[in-house]
Write a protein that holds these residues in place. Structure first.
Motif, PDB file in Angstrom:
ATOM      1  N   GLY A 204       0.791  -1.217   0.000  1.00  0.00           N
ATOM      2  CA  GLY A 204       0.000   0.000   0.000  1.00  0.00           C
ATOM      3  C   GLY A 204       0.829   1.275   0.000  1.00  0.00           C
ATOM      4  N   LYS A 205       2.072   1.201   0.461  1.00  0.00           N
ATOM      5  CA  LYS A 205       2.930   2.393   0.478  1.00  0.00           C
ATOM      6  C   LYS A 205       3.481   2.738  -0.909  1.00  0.00           C
ATOM      7  N   ARG A 206       3.435   1.784  -1.826  1.00  0.00           N
ATOM      8  CA  ARG A 206       3.811   1.973  -3.233  1.00  0.00           C
ATOM      9  C   ARG A 206       5.265   2.439  -3.419  1.00  0.00           C
ATOM     10  N   PHE A 207       6.153   1.912  -2.591  1.00  0.00           N
ATOM     11  CA  PHE A 207       7.567   2.240  -2.762  1.00  0.00           C
ATOM     12  C   PHE A 207       8.128   1.658  -4.065  1.00  0.00           C
ATOM     13  N   GLY A 226      12.907   1.636   6.621  1.00  0.00           N
ATOM     14  CA  GLY A 226      11.726   0.896   7.030  1.00  0.00           C
ATOM     15  C   GLY A 226      11.905  -0.588   6.786  1.00  0.00           C
ATOM     16  N   GLU A 227      10.988  -1.358   7.333  1.00  0.00           N
ATOM     17  CA  GLU A 227      11.011  -2.809   7.166  1.00  0.00           C
ATOM     18  C   GLU A 227       9.602  -3.261   6.853  1.00  0.00           C
ATOM     19  N   GLY A 228       9.461  -4.419   6.222  1.00  0.00           N
ATOM     20  CA  GLY A 228       8.130  -4.918   5.926  1.00  0.00           C
ATOM     21  C   GLY A 228       8.154  -6.035   4.911  1.00  0.00           C
ATOM     22  N   PRO A 229       6.984  -6.591   4.612  1.00  0.00           N
ATOM     23  CA  PRO A 229       6.904  -7.791   3.765  1.00  0.00           C
ATOM     24  C   PRO A 229       7.283  -7.560   2.311  1.00  0.00           C
ATOM     25  N   GLU A 230       7.339  -6.314   1.843  1.00  0.00           N
ATOM     26  CA  GLU A 230       7.665  -6.045   0.443  1.00  0.00           C
ATOM     27  C   GLU A 230       9.163  -5.831   0.210  1.00  0.00           C
ATOM     28  N   ARG A 231       9.976  -6.061   1.235  1.00  0.00           N
ATOM     29  CA  ARG A 231      11.409  -5.791   1.093  1.00  0.00           C
ATOM     30  C   ARG A 231      12.017  -6.561  -0.075  1.00  0.00           C
ATOM     31  N   PRO A 280      -0.762   6.463  -1.495  1.00  0.00           N
ATOM     32  CA  PRO A 280      -1.989   7.174  -1.851  1.00  0.00           C
ATOM     33  C   PRO A 280      -3.032   7.218  -0.734  1.00  0.00           C
ATOM     34  N   ASP A 281      -2.735   6.588   0.408  1.00  0.00           N
ATOM     35  CA  ASP A 281      -3.735   6.487   1.473  1.00  0.00           C
ATOM     36  C   ASP A 281      -3.052   6.607   2.827  1.00  0.00           C
ATOM     37  N   GLU A 282      -3.165   7.758   3.460  1.00  0.00           N
ATOM     38  CA  GLU A 282      -2.525   8.014   4.743  1.00  0.00           C
ATOM     39  C   GLU A 282      -3.535   8.587   5.732  1.00  0.00           C
ATOM     40  N   ALA A 283      -3.285   8.355   7.015  1.00  0.00           N
ATOM     41  CA  ALA A 283      -4.114   8.945   8.056  1.00  0.00           C
ATOM     42  C   ALA A 283      -3.565  10.295   8.519  1.00  0.00           C
TER      43      ALA A 283
END
Length: 379
Positions: A204-207, A226-231, A280-283
């Motif tokens: 969702g962050k579209r890096f 940052g870290e996460g599943p799309e690394r 495209p979607d942030e709080a």
């Protein structure tokens, strides 16, 4: 005032680190309980002198956690319970009421237009959230945008209070010495044009769009914090584009760092030349505000923190659509200015000072006062 903060987890994330920062500025006697994952932020909060307890919850449907949390709240004799993130809001509100605490505040950190905490919104999630919300005293939205989303969900307007996320702006001032040291440590040439991004490495962050854009700019480097599943997927995109040697992934960054040897977020921002938020979607868009405080020019697809302010509050920020061709063109323009020596650090704009964490803590204390007064009136 004795306050218990209940949060879903304390790994490195925006809501988790925001809680740690708030605790440093709240004039309350407070404890923290994390339902799961007592990670690096838990260690940081404990190092700050706050007691942190791990409830040991095994999953969303671990109903045995409810009586454990209820007992913990009852024994602590808390005046108010403050919950953070979806699962903690659901379990924490019910547990607080079962324990006899009537003053319950919940902060909604991550409600996007189409997702909540990175997961797609669903009718079931909304129904459960609203059932718990009625047991609380107040719901805190981190931006006007989130407040409007909560109203559309069905939360009453008079129960919503906007308390923006905050930063310690002075910490993020540009540091030339930190820039040189950080680049040397990360293997970034001192004269390289460095594009930066900060956030969880999720789809969702579209890096991936940022990786593709930088790959099309010869000589440019991309520094992602940052870290996460799309690394692995991001590394794969960089390899296919022939830019694997120009992508630096630092992993998650605890800020402020507990270990003296760890890189701080201000140091990493000092090493960048332009900042991009392709999500495209942030709080709220906390990373954008931090980048502006560091004097960086910023390109962002959406940032409620800036949408809620006049345009002149952040002259260094530019909203874009987020397409790869547009992003490439924007970054090429910055790269050319950098090469010509015309891209200088900007002064921290009004937006960075507007979102001061001390001011956020003051606004939150006002919500606490209203909640506890209302609880006393009902008892």
């Amino acid at each position: 005032m004795r306050v218990l903060h209940v949060i879903t987890g304390l790994g490195i994330g925006g809501a988790e680190q925001q809680l740690r920062l708030l605790l440093r500025h709240l004039p309350t006697d407070h404890d923290v309980v994390t339902l799961t994952n007592p990670g690096a932020v838990a260690a940081g909060i404990a190092a700050d002198g706050v007691r942190v307890r791990h409830l040991g919850m095994t999953g969303n449907r671990d109903l045995a956690a409810l009586p454990r949390l209820t007992g913990l709240i009852g024994r602590g004799r808390y005046d108010l319970v403050h919950t953070h993130l979806y699962r903690a809001c659901v379990y924490g509100r019910f547990a607080a009421r079962l324990a006899g605490v009537r003053a319950v505040v919940a902060t909604e950190h991550s409600l996007g237009a189409r997702q909540i905490e990175g997961r797609p919104l669903s009718a079931g999630a909304r129904a459960l959230y609203l059932a718990g919300e009625r047991l609380g005293s107040a719901t805190v939205a981190v931006s006007d945008t989130v407040a409007r989303r909560l109203e559309r969900w069905g939360v009453r307007h008079d129960r919503i209070h906007v308390v923006p996320n905050g930063i310690e702006a002075a910490r993020f001032g540009y540091d030339e010495t930190a820039r040189r040291a950080t680049r040397e440590r990360l293997g970034l040439p001192p004269d390289a044009f460095v594009v930066g991004g900060v956030g969880r490495l999720t789809r969702g962050k579209r890096f991936d769009t940022l990786v593709r854009a930088v790959a099309d700019l010869p000589g440019a480097r991309l520094l992602l914090v940052g870290e996460g599943p799309e690394r692995d997927a991001l590394l794969s995109v960089a390899r296919r584009r022939g830019a694997a040697d120009r992508l630096v992934l630092t992993g998650a960054c605890e800020d402020p760092p507990s270990a003296p040897s760890a890189l701080s977020l201000p140091a990493l921002l000092s090493a960048m030349d332009v900042f991009v938020s392709p999500s495209p979607d942030e709080a709220f868009g906390l990373a954008v505000v931090e980048a502006l405080a560091a004097g960086l020019p910023v390109l962002h697809v959406t940032c409620p923190a800036l949408h809620d302010l006049p345009t002149q509050a952040a002259p260094g920020a530019r909203q874009i659509s987020g397409s790869v061709p547009e992003l490439t063109a924007e970054l090429r323009d910055h790269q050319q200015r950098f090469a010509a020596g015309r891209q200088e650090r900007l002064p921290a704009p009004r937006a960075a000072h507007h979102y001061d964490i001390a001011h956020s803590a003051e606004r939150l204390m006002a919500v606490y006062t209203i909640a506890t007064r209302g609880a006393s009136d009902r008892s």
